[in-house]
Every structure is written in C-alpha cells, then in structure tokens.
Design a protein around this motif. Sequence first.
Motif, PDB file in Angstrom:
ATOM      1  N   PRO A 189      -2.490  12.705  -3.841  1.00 17.01           N
ATOM      2  CA  PRO A 189      -3.071  11.392  -4.163  1.00 17.01           C
ATOM      3  C   PRO A 189      -4.002  11.377  -5.365  1.00 17.01           C
ATOM      4  N   GLU A 190      -4.505  12.528  -5.799  1.00 15.57           N
ATOM      5  CA  GLU A 190      -5.423  12.557  -6.936  1.00 15.57           C
ATOM      6  C   GLU A 190      -4.691  12.708  -8.268  1.00 15.57           C
TER       7      GLU A 190
ATOM      8  N   ARG B 186      -2.854   3.276  -5.169  1.00 10.81           N
ATOM      9  CA  ARG B 186      -4.309   3.371  -5.172  1.00 10.81           C
ATOM     10  C   ARG B 186      -4.916   2.212  -5.972  1.00 10.81           C
ATOM     11  N   ASN B 187      -6.107   1.772  -5.536  1.00 14.09           N
ATOM     12  CA  ASN B 187      -6.814   0.676  -6.224  1.00 14.09           C
ATOM     13  C   ASN B 187      -5.883  -0.519  -6.438  1.00 14.09           C
TER      14      ASN B 187
ATOM     15  N   GLU C  73       0.828  -1.208   0.000  1.00 17.17           N
ATOM     16  CA  GLU C  73       0.000   0.000   0.000  1.00 17.17           C
ATOM     17  C   GLU C  73       0.864   1.260   0.000  1.00 17.17           C
TER      18      GLU C  73
ATOM     19  N   ARG D  78      -2.310  11.353 -11.030  1.00 15.00           N
ATOM     20  CA  ARG D  78      -1.717  10.122 -11.555  1.00 15.00           C
ATOM     21  C   ARG D  78      -0.614  10.471 -12.533  1.00 15.00           C
TER      22      ARG D  78
END
Length: 319
Positions: free
Chosen positions: A225-226, A210-211, A194, A228
């Motif tokens: 975190p948003e 993420r995911n 993670e 990519r």
Amino acid sequence: MSAARDLFGHAALAALGLTLAIFATREETRVSSGEVVVVDCGAIDEVRYSSPTRDVTVRRERSAVRVEVRRRVEDGSEERLPFLGGPDAETYLRGVSPLSARRDLGALEGEALVDVGLDEASIERSRTRVSLRCGRTTQRFVVGGRAFGTGDRYVRTEDGRVVLLAAETIRDLETAELRLVERRLHRFERAEAERAVVRFGGAERVMVQRNRRGADAAWVDETAPETRRTDYDRLMRAVLGLAITRYLDEAVELPEAAVEVRFSDVRGRALGELSLHPIGEGPDARWLARSDASGGVVEVLPSTGAAVLRAAERLDAVE
C-alpha cells in the motif's frame, strides 16, 4: 368632509389599482415561467412520441428508466434502439410531472390554427403525436409548429386547447438516443470505490484506492500500500473511463472475458462489476462489455477497450 371623502376615495382607488397591477404581474410571471399546468396526475410512468420518422417510448421500470427508439429509414426498414435512460432521462420524467406549459392559448380557429401549425393540413403533414401515461390514465397531444425565436412547440390537448410547451419537452424525444441515453458502465462515483479486484490473464490482483476523496487519490496494490505506481492509475482510469456507445438488441454469444473488474466500497459492499470481451483482432476488433448497470451486453469504443487491455498487459510486464 367632502374633501376628506374625496381624498379617501382616491386613496382607495389607488390601492385597488396597485393590487390589481400586482396581481396581473404575478399572473404574467406565472404564465411566462411555465406555471400553466396541463397534466397533473402524479408521477408520469410513460411518455410516447410518434412521427413519420420515429417512435420513442420513455418508460419508468422500478428504479430505472427504459427508452426505446424505433427509427424508420428511407428504404422502409426499421431500426430498433433499446437502451437504459441516463440521468437526463430521469430529469425528463420529473420535468413532465406535472406537465406545465409556458402559455395556454385556449381554443383557436381558422388562421390562428394555421399560424401555430395545428390546422388539419399541417397535422396531416407532420403526423406527430405525444402521449403521457400516469397509472391507467393517458393524455394525448397533437404536436404543431415551433414558436419563432424559441423553438417552443404548440400542441393541442384532448379538449381542444392549444398550449405552448418548452422546446426541450419535444426536442429531447426527437433526439432521445443522444440526449436521454445512459453512457456510464457504472452508477457509482470514483471516490466511492475503495477496492477493485482485477482479473486478467487467469490471475487476480486486488487494488486499493488511497486518499480516494482527495486530489492526490491513487490506486495501490493491496500487498504494497505504500508503493505508488502510475501504471496502476493508468489501468483504473482506463477502466473507469469506459463509456457505452451502443446497446445491442440482438443476442450475442460472448467470448471469454479479457478483463474483469469488481468494485467495492470502504465497508466491503459491492458497487459494481464489469467484463470486457474483444471480438476480432487489430483495427477491425469490436469491444463488447457487460456490467451490472448496463442492463445487458453493450459496445464500447474500440480505442477505450484496447486501452484497458494495454494497461493490464503493461502492469504484468512490469512484474
């Protein structure tokens, strides 16, 4: 009454014949499917193989399997290859606990021994032995020839019986450095990771996956975190794609690490860590690595080590 008795007798004989046929079929199935138990003393702790060209030891040590290969070359010298056993080494030890044979031929004599490669002349030529240790008990076998068409091996037990072992029982020892070696620098699955702390160029960067269990899993900066970025994924694919090519027997003084990575799971528990150390520059550079799972210093392909460094450099360049 006589006719009735005759009918009953025929029915009883038929039933007996059917029972015997079923029993024989089951016995044949038992033998042909490898159910002839040769050694059953619990978990096998160690397997040793010896031939004119190599000695191999596969040994269980606590939670790991250690393998050592000693190869003898034409000039009389010996090459020692110690390494961690991978999943196939674990499977191998489980597969010989108990040791089962495809067939038990019993005690053979004369030409029958020649046919299976276990006459004295053949034994002297091949000089191949296998032993299995279970606790304080050791069972020793003489390895003979191969069964035509299958590669299964004839071996002689300590009590003089000849049994037929599945081909992979001996083959995996003959090629242990290819079949039984641990190539992974990590023992965890990608989806378990993670968080990763990457140290490069004197600075640390914390990344989050993420995911992580989905097809669209992506590594992102913890502080954004948003967002990519493909360069994050490129770096982590390179890191997680590292594989061991050689275990080093000699002591090595490692230079300063070029890249260091620490992984943890969603609960913050440590999963593993590694450090990468280039020795030399350019096309002649060697890349050494050390991880919690490698059991020491190992070598990785120069191309894969360089790929991690390039990905880390590009990450900084974008900043």
